[in-house]
Design a protein around this motif. Structure first.
Motif, PDB file in Angstrom:
ATOM      1  N   LEU A  81       0.838  -1.191   0.000  1.00 43.05           N
ATOM      2  CA  LEU A  81       0.000   0.000   0.000  1.00 43.05           C
ATOM      3  C   LEU A  81       0.877   1.248   0.000  1.00 43.05           C
ATOM      4  O   LEU A  81       1.942   1.271   0.626  1.00 43.05           O
ATOM      5  N   HIS A  82       0.415   2.274  -0.696  1.00 44.55           N
ATOM      6  CA  HIS A  82       1.109   3.556  -0.686  1.00 44.55           C
ATOM      7  C   HIS A  82       0.461   4.425   0.391  1.00 44.55           C
ATOM      8  O   HIS A  82      -0.613   4.993   0.181  1.00 44.55           O
ATOM      9  N   MET A  99      -7.871  -1.433  -8.136  1.00 46.07           N
ATOM     10  CA  MET A  99      -8.045  -2.076  -6.824  1.00 46.07           C
ATOM     11  C   MET A  99      -9.441  -1.775  -6.278  1.00 46.07           C
ATOM     12  O   MET A  99      -9.852  -0.620  -6.193  1.00 46.07           O
ATOM     13  N   VAL A 100     -10.162  -2.839  -5.906  1.00 51.13           N
ATOM     14  CA  VAL A 100     -11.467  -2.697  -5.275  1.00 51.13           C
ATOM     15  C   VAL A 100     -11.262  -2.311  -3.813  1.00 51.13           C
ATOM     16  O   VAL A 100     -10.358  -2.818  -3.145  1.00 51.13           O
ATOM     17  N   ALA A 113      -9.403  -3.297   1.597  1.00 53.55           N
ATOM     18  CA  ALA A 113      -9.761  -3.730   2.950  1.00 53.55           C
ATOM     19  C   ALA A 113      -8.911  -4.919   3.388  1.00 53.55           C
ATOM     20  O   ALA A 113      -8.453  -4.987   4.537  1.00 53.55           O
ATOM     21  N   ALA A 114      -8.683  -5.868   2.480  1.00 52.82           N
ATOM     22  CA  ALA A 114      -7.858  -7.036   2.808  1.00 52.82           C
ATOM     23  C   ALA A 114      -6.412  -6.634   3.047  1.00 52.82           C
ATOM     24  O   ALA A 114      -5.730  -7.173   3.940  1.00 52.82           O
ATOM     25  N   ALA A 115      -5.923  -5.666   2.261  1.00 53.60           N
ATOM     26  CA  ALA A 115      -4.550  -5.187   2.456  1.00 53.60           C
ATOM     27  C   ALA A 115      -4.415  -4.442   3.784  1.00 53.60           C
ATOM     28  O   ALA A 115      -3.402  -4.582   4.489  1.00 53.60           O
ATOM     29  N   LEU A 116      -5.424  -3.653   4.135  1.00 52.95           N
ATOM     30  CA  LEU A 116      -5.411  -2.954   5.427  1.00 52.95           C
ATOM     31  C   LEU A 116      -5.427  -3.950   6.582  1.00 52.95           C
ATOM     32  O   LEU A 116      -4.732  -3.767   7.592  1.00 52.95           O
ATOM     33  N   LEU A 117      -6.237  -5.002   6.439  1.00 53.88           N
ATOM     34  CA  LEU A 117      -6.321  -6.024   7.483  1.00 53.88           C
ATOM     35  C   LEU A 117      -4.974  -6.705   7.682  1.00 53.88           C
ATOM     36  O   LEU A 117      -4.564  -7.008   8.812  1.00 53.88           O
ATOM     37  N   SER A 118      -4.271  -6.956   6.590  1.00 56.74           N
ATOM     38  CA  SER A 118      -2.948  -7.573   6.678  1.00 56.74           C
ATOM     39  C   SER A 118      -1.951  -6.645   7.369  1.00 56.74           C
ATOM     40  O   SER A 118      -1.119  -7.088   8.167  1.00 56.74           O
ATOM     41  N   ARG A 133     -15.523  -4.314   6.099  1.00 57.56           N
ATOM     42  CA  ARG A 133     -15.024  -2.981   5.761  1.00 57.56           C
ATOM     43  C   ARG A 133     -14.218  -2.374   6.913  1.00 57.56           C
ATOM     44  O   ARG A 133     -14.487  -1.260   7.345  1.00 57.56           O
ATOM     45  N   PRO A 134     -13.256  -3.083   7.449  1.00 57.16           N
ATOM     46  CA  PRO A 134     -12.500  -2.540   8.577  1.00 57.16           C
ATOM     47  C   PRO A 134     -11.768  -1.258   8.193  1.00 57.16           C
ATOM     48  O   PRO A 134     -11.012  -1.223   7.214  1.00 57.16           O
TER      49      PRO A 134
END
Length: 308
Positions: A81-82, A99-100, A113-118, A133-134
């Protein structure tokens, strides 16, 4: 039909959809009408699909609610992520085109959302908008690039959401659209709702929609195209794309609301979320962030300038 059946006894004359909307399992009159149309409602044992049916005292109304399919699980995805800025309350992300933001009906996995969760884990993101939607405060379309604000705590989320609701959260976009304009500055406003012709699309409607306003400045006249700066006052689904298409000037590359053959070799709409500004929920200071035009946008702009 599998699911749960609720039975109600009518105590006073009423229209079927009005009566049903007042019952605890139903959240709105619109939902009541959908359930009636779907054949989920019977009166005195007979299926009733007329929402205007007049109920009489003593009649029994049965509502069969189908089982809800299990919600897809959001799994973390190790996607770079940037991040332009982050602290304990929030993060500002520059999303690439393609990117969705969060999974929908298509069950997408490689989402923001999945990248943020990771990156942060569930404990490091707000839970206000649910487990799929975290941290997500607002969204931009898959093929729109640019800035998104992410909330790390529920408290920050609620305060930032209040700014969005009060229209004090600043958002500016850049776009290349079809055609030219007589005025270099104008406002697009009206109501936006689901298209009556295609439920997957939005449309400008005369009534029954939600108010939408976009302030537009023409930055450059490019022959058959225009380069625009757009400031959002509201943030409805597909707002800029729908409003520009309604005026006859769809965003270049937008095959949903514009020509089915993408213009200028684009793979998606030429639309970039270039600026956001907000009051920090912790410090109270105004913060502003800008995202430079990405390569696909600058290439398209150069192509338009060369051909005008």
């Amino acid at each position: 039909m599998s699911g749960t059946t609720h039975v109600f006894t009518v105590s006073a004359p009423a229209r079927l959809d009005v009566f049903l909307a007042a019952q605890p399992p139903v959240s709105s009159r619109a939902q009541a009408q959908r359930l009636i149309s779907a054949g989920c409602v019977s009166v005195q044992g007979a299926c009733q699909q007329n929402k205007k049916y007049r109920l009489q005292p003593g009649q029994q109304v049965a509502l069969a609610l189908p089982d809800r399919p299990p919600e897809p699980e959001l799994l973390p995805a190790d996607i770079p992520l940037h991040i332009l800025y982050e602290d304990d309350c929030l993060a500002v992300v520059d999303k690439p085109r393609g990117m969705v933001v969060h999974p929908g009906a298509g069950g997408e996995r490689d989402t923001l959302a999945a990248a943020l969760l990771s990156r942060y884990g569930r404990g490091g993101l707000s839970s206000v908008n649910g487990p799929l939607r975290p941290g997500i405060l607002h969204r931009i379309d898959k093929d729109t690039s640019g800035l998104l604000l992410v909330a790390k705590t529920d408290c920050a989320h609620r305060q930032l959401a209040q700014q969005i609701e009060a229209h004090t959260f600043d958002r500016e976009y850049r776009a290349i659209c079809h055609g030219g304009f007589q005025s270099d500055a104008f406002t697009l406003e009206g109501q936006i709702a689901r298209s009556p012709k295609d439920r997957k699309k939005m449309a400008v409607v005369g009534e029954g929609g939600r108010y939408a306003r976009t302030d537009v400045q023409v930055l450059e006249h490019l022959g058959p195209y225009s380069y625009l700066k757009l400031k959002l006052y509201t943030g409805r689904t597909h707002q800029i794309r729908v409003q520009l298409a309604h005026t006859g000037h769809p965003v270049a590359g937008d095959v949903v609301y514009g020509p089915k053959k993408p213009a200028l070799g684009l793979q998606g709409q030429c639309l970039h979320a270039a600026f956001i500004g907000f009051i920090h929920p912790g410090s109270g200071a105004y913060m502003a962030f800008e995202s430079p035009l990405p390569p696909y946008f600058t290439r398209t702009l150069a192509l338009c300038r060369a051909g005008r």
